[in-house]
Every structure is written in structure tokens, then in C-alpha cells.
Design a protein around this motif. Structure first.
Motif, short mmCIF file in Angstrom:
data_model
loop_
_atom_site.label_atom_id
_atom_site.label_comp_id
_atom_site.label_asym_id
_atom_site.label_seq_id
_atom_site.Cartn_x
_atom_site.Cartn_y
_atom_site.Cartn_z
N VAL A 1 41.20 49.03 44.10
CA VAL A 1 41.08 48.75 45.53
C VAL A 1 39.63 48.76 46.00
CG1 VAL A 1 43.38 49.66 46.02
CG2 VAL A 1 41.41 51.18 46.18
N GLN A 2 38.72 49.22 45.15
CA GLN A 2 37.31 49.24 45.52
C GLN A 2 36.47 48.29 44.68
OE1 GLN A 2 35.79 53.39 46.50
NE2 GLN A 2 37.72 53.93 45.48
N SER A 3 37.14 47.28 44.10
CA SER A 3 36.41 46.34 43.23
C SER A 3 37.09 44.98 43.27
CB SER A 3 36.39 46.87 41.80
OG SER A 3 37.69 46.70 41.20
N ASN A 4 36.48 44.02 42.60
CA ASN A 4 37.08 42.69 42.43
C ASN A 4 37.61 42.51 41.02
OD1 ASN A 4 36.89 41.66 45.01
ND2 ASN A 4 34.82 40.88 44.72
N MET A 5 37.92 43.62 40.35
CA MET A 5 38.45 43.55 38.99
C MET A 5 39.95 43.26 39.01
SD MET A 5 36.40 46.48 36.84
CE MET A 5 36.33 47.76 38.08
N VAL A 6 40.45 42.85 37.86
CA VAL A 6 41.87 42.62 37.67
C VAL A 6 42.34 43.51 36.51
CG1 VAL A 6 41.45 40.68 36.08
CG2 VAL A 6 43.68 40.89 37.22
N ALA A 7 43.54 44.05 36.62
CA ALA A 7 44.12 44.85 35.54
C ALA A 7 45.46 44.24 35.15
CB ALA A 7 44.32 46.29 35.97
N THR B 1 41.00 31.64 35.91
CA THR B 1 40.75 32.80 36.77
C THR B 1 40.64 34.07 35.95
OG1 THR B 1 42.09 31.71 38.48
CG2 THR B 1 41.54 34.02 38.82
N LEU B 2 41.51 34.22 34.95
CA LEU B 2 41.46 35.42 34.10
C LEU B 2 40.15 35.50 33.34
CD1 LEU B 2 45.08 35.63 32.60
CD2 LEU B 2 44.05 37.09 34.34
N VAL B 3 39.57 34.35 33.01
CA VAL B 3 38.28 34.33 32.33
C VAL B 3 37.16 34.71 33.30
CG1 VAL B 3 36.58 32.86 31.18
CG2 VAL B 3 39.01 32.67 30.59
N GLU B 4 37.25 34.21 34.51
CA GLU B 4 36.18 34.42 35.49
C GLU B 4 36.13 35.86 36.00
OE1 GLU B 4 37.14 31.64 38.50
OE2 GLU B 4 36.65 29.87 37.30
N LEU B 5 37.30 36.49 36.15
CA LEU B 5 37.34 37.82 36.76
C LEU B 5 36.95 38.92 35.76
CD1 LEU B 5 40.68 37.69 38.78
CD2 LEU B 5 38.36 37.63 39.70
#
Length: 314
Positions: A250-256, A204-208
């Protein structure tokens, strides 16, 4: 605090003896050197702006140097002022230690402390620190400055900072340090993110797409090393400063990847969720550092103890 000191004798660098130099002039010089502003120096010393300007003019006349040049970005010190700054700061620190002796009453104290904080400490610890100091010492003024662009060892050496709170201790025997907070990294995504429907995995970390924090100063190489060992890598889609992270997530599909305690603070304002990382991660620390010449200064010792107590429950 408007302190009055007696006249002192000082020896000019070229051997010329200058008599009857008022020590208050050096206090004003030190304040302008730190503040780079006559107005802010007057506020720090609790005296009027004309009084600061008058003192500067007297010192300029005595030393036969302009000392400071007014620029759009503040009062720029001359080479002579730069050379004087550290000896004057050290002398005033030693005098303060001698005057204060073994006593410091926070309830009656009127003074100022300057603390450099990184973004993590500014979000997670600043509120608790300020509340604790205000409760014990209502007339003590705290100035918290961002540490991102500062040369912290140099500022601590010069006495321009009382403390620095950062991700790691200052190097060098002249500095002491104390760990305030230990935290762990977590993955942070917006509420309702599709990835939250299942367990967070390395895949998942690779895909996001990843949101990188440009102003964190935190080393996330451990993530890339873990992925590299599995012949994978992550994609950094966007780089933003700390203050933008919540709004962007909150306005994206990114992960931090953020410290858990920091993420909890962000969650007060934004609909975000946290997930544990799928591997053992490096610890995130918040460390308080100071110059050892302040070890035994009662006021400084009180401030350090107060900060340790205030952050102990975070």
C-alpha cells in the motif's frame, strides 16, 4: 491432563534390567522433549512445575544421564535423550491407541494437538480450524507452530507433530495426506495503482517492480517461465516476509503474486486490489499430512475430520 499410570518394567540398552520405572516419568520426558521447557511441559501435562522437575530428577537418576541441559534457548537434550526420544514417543502413541480404543468424546476430552502450518494456512485456514475445534471440544488445546524452519517429516516421525498443513504432501509411504484448499494465484497491487486503469498484461508484469515473499515457500517459477518464453523477465525489487506484504504494497507501486484467498484476507486490513494473471497459472494447494500410525487413533481421526469440514467452505 494429569494421567496416572502403573509402574512398568523396561530393559536398559546395555542389558541392565531396570525395575519399577514409573510410566509417568516417560510422559514427562516426552513433554520436555517436545517443549524444550519445564514450564511449558508442566502446562501441557496440567501438572505443577516442581512435579515436572521432580520427575526429571527421578528419571535422570534411573537412567544415570542428565538427559537435558538448561541453556538460554531452552532445555537441550543430551545424546542419550535424543536416542530415547523416538522409541518413547512411538511407545506412548501405541499405548494411547490401545487405551482410547474405539471411542473419543471431544466434548469431554482434555488433550493437546500440535499442528505445523505454513504462512498461507496460518492466514487463510487457522481461524476456521480453531473455531471448529473449540465448538466441539472446548478443553482440547491446539498448538499451531510455523512450519518454515521445521523438518516436517522428521517431526511427524518423532510424534512431535500431529499434523502438518503445507503446500504439498509429505513424501514417503509412511505418510498420508488430504487436500484441504485449492486456490489460484492473482496479482495484488495497492488501491489506486496506475496499472489498475487497464487490463493486466504480460508487458505490465515486466514493467512493474515485484514484491517477493521470502517466507511463502510457494513456487512461482511458472511466472518466470512464461515470461522467458516471450524473451522477457521481471524485476524483483524487494523481498519481505508475509506479515509485511500488505503494508509494503500500500506504500509502493510494486506488485505481488499471492494466492487469491490470502489476498482476500489481506484486503480486510489494507486497501489493495487483485487482478487475474494474463496466463494460466499453477494451482496453489493447502495439504494436510500425518503419520499413518495415527490413521486409526480416534482422537486423531476426529481432528482430521474436523479440519476437513472446517476448511471445506473456504
Amino acid at each position: 491432563m494429569n494421567c496416572l499410570y502403573p509402574l512398568i518394567h523396561i530393559v536398559h540398552h546395555d542389558g541392565m534390567r531396570m525395575r519399577n520405572l514409573d510410566l509417568n516419568l516417560l510422559l514427562v520426558f516426552d513433554a520436555v522433549m517436545r517443549e524444550r521447557s519445564v514450564v511449558r511441559a508442566a502446562g501441557a501435562l496440567a501438572i505443577s512445575q516442581p512435579a515436572v522437575s521432580h520427575a526429571l530428577n527421578r528419571l535422570r537418576h534411573a537412567l544415570k544421564d542428565r538427559l537435558f541441559v538448561r541453556t538460554p534457548s531452552g532445555m537441550l537434550p543430551t545424546p542419550r535423550a535424543e536416542a530415547l526420544a523416538l522409541p518413547v514417543r512411538k511407545a506412548l502413541s501405541e499405548l494411547q491407541l490401545a487405551v482410547e480404543g474405539d471411542r473419543f468424546d471431544p466434548a469431554q476430552a482434555e488433550r493437546r494437538f500440535t499442528i505445523a502450518v505454513n504462512n498461507y494456512a496460518a492466514v487463510v485456514a487457522a481461524g476456521s480450524i480453531i473455531a471448529a475445534v473449540r465448538a466441539q471440544a472446548p478443553r482440547v488445546r491446539l498448538t499451531l507452530v510455523p512450519s518454515g524452519t521445521l523438518n516436517l517429516p522428521d517431526r511427524l516421525d518423532r510424534g512431535e507433530l500431529d499434523l502438518a498443513i503445507s503446500a504439498r504432501a509429505m513424501e514417503g509411504e509412511r505418510f498420508a495426506s488430504c487436500r484441504l484448499i485449492e486456490d489460484r494465484f492473482v496479482a495484488v497491487l495497492r488501491a489506486g495503482h496506475p496499472a489498475l486503469r487497464k487490463k493486466l498484461t504480460g508487458e505490465t508484469l515486466v514493467e512493474l517492480p515485484h514484491l517477493a515473499i521470502t517466507s511463502s515457500g510457494e513456487n512461482l517459477d511458472f511466472i518466470d517461465a512464461w515470461l522467458r518464453a516471450r524473451k522477457a523477465s521481471r524485476t524483483i525489487a524487494t523481498d519481505v516476509p508475509y506479515l509485511s506484504a500488505g503494508a509494503v504494497l500500500v506504500q509502493s507501486n510494486m506488485v505481488a503474486i499471492l494466492g487469491r484467498k490470502l489476498a482476500l484476507e489481506f484486503r480486510r486490513a489494507y486497501p489493495i486490489e487483485m487482478r487475474e494473471l494474463p496466463f494460466d497459472a499453477s494451482k496453489l494447494q493447502s495439504v494436510m499430512s500425518w503419520h499413518r500410525r495415527f490413521d486409526d487413533l480416534p482422537a486423531h481421526r476426529w481432528l482430521r475430520d474436523t479440519i476437513v469440514a472446517a476448511t471445506g467452505g473456504i
